[in-house]
Design an enzyme around this catalytic site. Structure first.
Site, PDB file in Angstrom:
ATOM      1  N   GLU A 107       0.831  -1.209   0.000  1.00  0.00           N
ATOM      2  CA  GLU A 107       0.000   0.000   0.000  1.00  0.00           C
ATOM      3  C   GLU A 107       0.862   1.255   0.000  1.00  0.00           C
ATOM      4  O   GLU A 107       0.571   2.218  -0.704  1.00  0.00           O
ATOM      5  CB  GLU A 107      -0.933   0.013   1.223  1.00  0.00           C
ATOM      6  CG  GLU A 107      -2.048  -1.026   1.170  1.00  0.00           C
ATOM      7  CD  GLU A 107      -3.024  -0.800   0.024  1.00  0.00           C
ATOM      8  OE1 GLU A 107      -3.101   0.318  -0.507  1.00  0.00           O
ATOM      9  OE2 GLU A 107      -3.701  -1.765  -0.368  1.00  0.00           O
ATOM     10  N   CYS A 140     -12.514   2.358 -16.090  1.00  0.00           N
ATOM     11  CA  CYS A 140     -13.061   3.549 -15.455  1.00  0.00           C
ATOM     12  C   CYS A 140     -11.945   4.511 -15.049  1.00  0.00           C
ATOM     13  O   CYS A 140     -11.825   4.915 -13.895  1.00  0.00           O
ATOM     14  CB  CYS A 140     -13.929   3.158 -14.261  1.00  0.00           C
ATOM     15  SG  CYS A 140     -15.123   4.437 -13.850  1.00  0.00           S
ATOM     16  N   CYS A 147     -16.465   3.568 -21.446  1.00  0.00           N
ATOM     17  CA  CYS A 147     -17.733   2.949 -21.044  1.00  0.00           C
ATOM     18  C   CYS A 147     -18.244   1.935 -22.064  1.00  0.00           C
ATOM     19  O   CYS A 147     -18.913   0.971 -21.702  1.00  0.00           O
ATOM     20  CB  CYS A 147     -18.790   4.029 -20.821  1.00  0.00           C
ATOM     21  SG  CYS A 147     -18.306   5.231 -19.567  1.00  0.00           S
ATOM     22  N   CYS A 181     -17.061  -1.347 -21.034  1.00  0.00           N
ATOM     23  CA  CYS A 181     -17.021  -1.631 -19.596  1.00  0.00           C
ATOM     24  C   CYS A 181     -18.064  -2.685 -19.208  1.00  0.00           C
ATOM     25  O   CYS A 181     -19.216  -2.610 -19.642  1.00  0.00           O
ATOM     26  CB  CYS A 181     -17.282  -0.343 -18.814  1.00  0.00           C
ATOM     27  SG  CYS A 181     -17.359  -0.620 -17.031  1.00  0.00           S
TER      28      CYS A 181
END
Ligand code: SF4
Length: 318
Positions: free
Chosen positions: A33, A205, A211, A214
């Site tokens: 992370e 995204c 889109c 997607c």
């Protein structure tokens, strides 16, 4: 079909195979992370393995000096992250409950440890250097607590998927959290849903989304807006973040600080007066000397450098 079912079906076929997704070790997850903040996954992968070879555990990194972690972080940039990771490890070593090893709130059940709801998220967020995103990421990926770690990617995808907001801003985070039941299943693989969203953010995204291809387009209220071709990236998102920059220098200060650190790391000890010319081809002592001194001073304050007798070194035994 619930949102998570669609996401997980797509993820099972298309998700990235990443080493930190195959572990529940909170140390390894924290390393990933912190490395992935401001670092691309492909680059993070190389440094992740290298770091773990040198510091395979909380205990190993907790006893490392500033100089050792700065050397190990060489090449990754944003070097304060190395010290931050070590400092978090010191806090975790001091409190074993943060590793899930023992806690008054836990009870043992058939050999496994059970936590009350989001105990770990609540405990981790109290640590110095740990923000809400990291606390939630550790809680869900390592301890399987049901929570949504919200970073820019998760915010962007869920803001679009849940509310049809084309360019969601941080103010939407509370609304996302309030809709947790629309995003995560009550049981099962809720901890994989954020991973699916990370990958959807990378493949479809993105800031300018694709889109048309997607897997979520039939249920996404933002898809029609984007497909209409009338949505523009807001001006404040196009503008690059303003970084401090000295007079007409070619790069922001961050780049020169990185060069100073590399110079000192590679040479062991450098005279303060030699630094300017070594890190900047256009160095002019009359107008740049104070700038170099200020950067060295800031790095000394951050624990990355030491300065004495006009020489700059890495910190020793800190
Ligand atoms: S349909 Fe478009 S806006 Fe919606 S999740 Fe997919 S890429 Fe994002």
């Amino acid at each position: 079909m619930p949102l998570w079912t669609r996401l997980l079906r797509w993820y099972d076929k298309n998700g990235r195979d990443l080493p930190w997704r195959k572990t529940r070790d909170p140390y390894r997850i924290l390393v990933s992370e912190i490395m992935l903040q401001q670092t691309q996954v492909s680059r993070g992968l190389i440094f992740y393995e290298r770091w773990l070879r040198q510091f395979p555990s909380w205990n190993k990194v907790a006893i490392a000096t500033n100089s050792q972690v700065i050397h190990a972080w060489a090449g990754l940039g944003y070097n304060r992250r190395a010290l931050m990771l070590r400092d978090i490890a010191r806090q975790v070593v001091a409190d074993p409950s943060l590793r899930g090893l023992s806690s008054t709130k836990q009870s043992r059940d058939k050999g496994s440890i059970r936590f009350a709801r989001n105990d770990m998220e609540d405990a981790w967020i109290k640590l110095k250097g740990v923000g809400p995103y990291t606390a939630a990421a550790i809680a869900t990926f390592a301890f399987h607590e049901r929570t949504i770690p919200i970073d820019t990617n998760i915010r962007r995808v869920l803001g679009r998927l849940l509310f049809g907001t084309t360019y969601p801003q941080p103010a939407i985070d509370d609304k996302i959290r309030a809709n947790v039941d629309h995003v995560l299943p009550k049981r099962g693989r809720f901890f994989d849903v954020p991973q699916a969203i990370f990958d959807l953010a990378t493949t479809h995204c993105a800031k300018v989304p694709t889109c048309a291809t997607c897997p979520m387009r039939t249920v996404c209220p933002a898809a029609a807006k984007f497909l209409s071709g009338r949505v523009r990236v807001p001006k404040q998102m196009v503008k690059k973040a303003v970084e401090s920059r000295h007079r007409d220098k070619r790069f922001p200060d961050r780049i020169y600080r990185g060069r100073i650190l590399r110079l000192v790391r590679e040479n062991g000890s450098v005279a303060l007066d030699e630094i300017g010319q070594a890190v900047d081809v256009g160095y002019d002592a009359t107008v740049d000397h104070d700038w170099i001194v200020a950067m060295v001073g800031r790095m000394e304050k951050d624990g990355m450098l030491s300065y004495s007798d006009n020489r700059v070194t890495l910190p020793i035994n800190v």
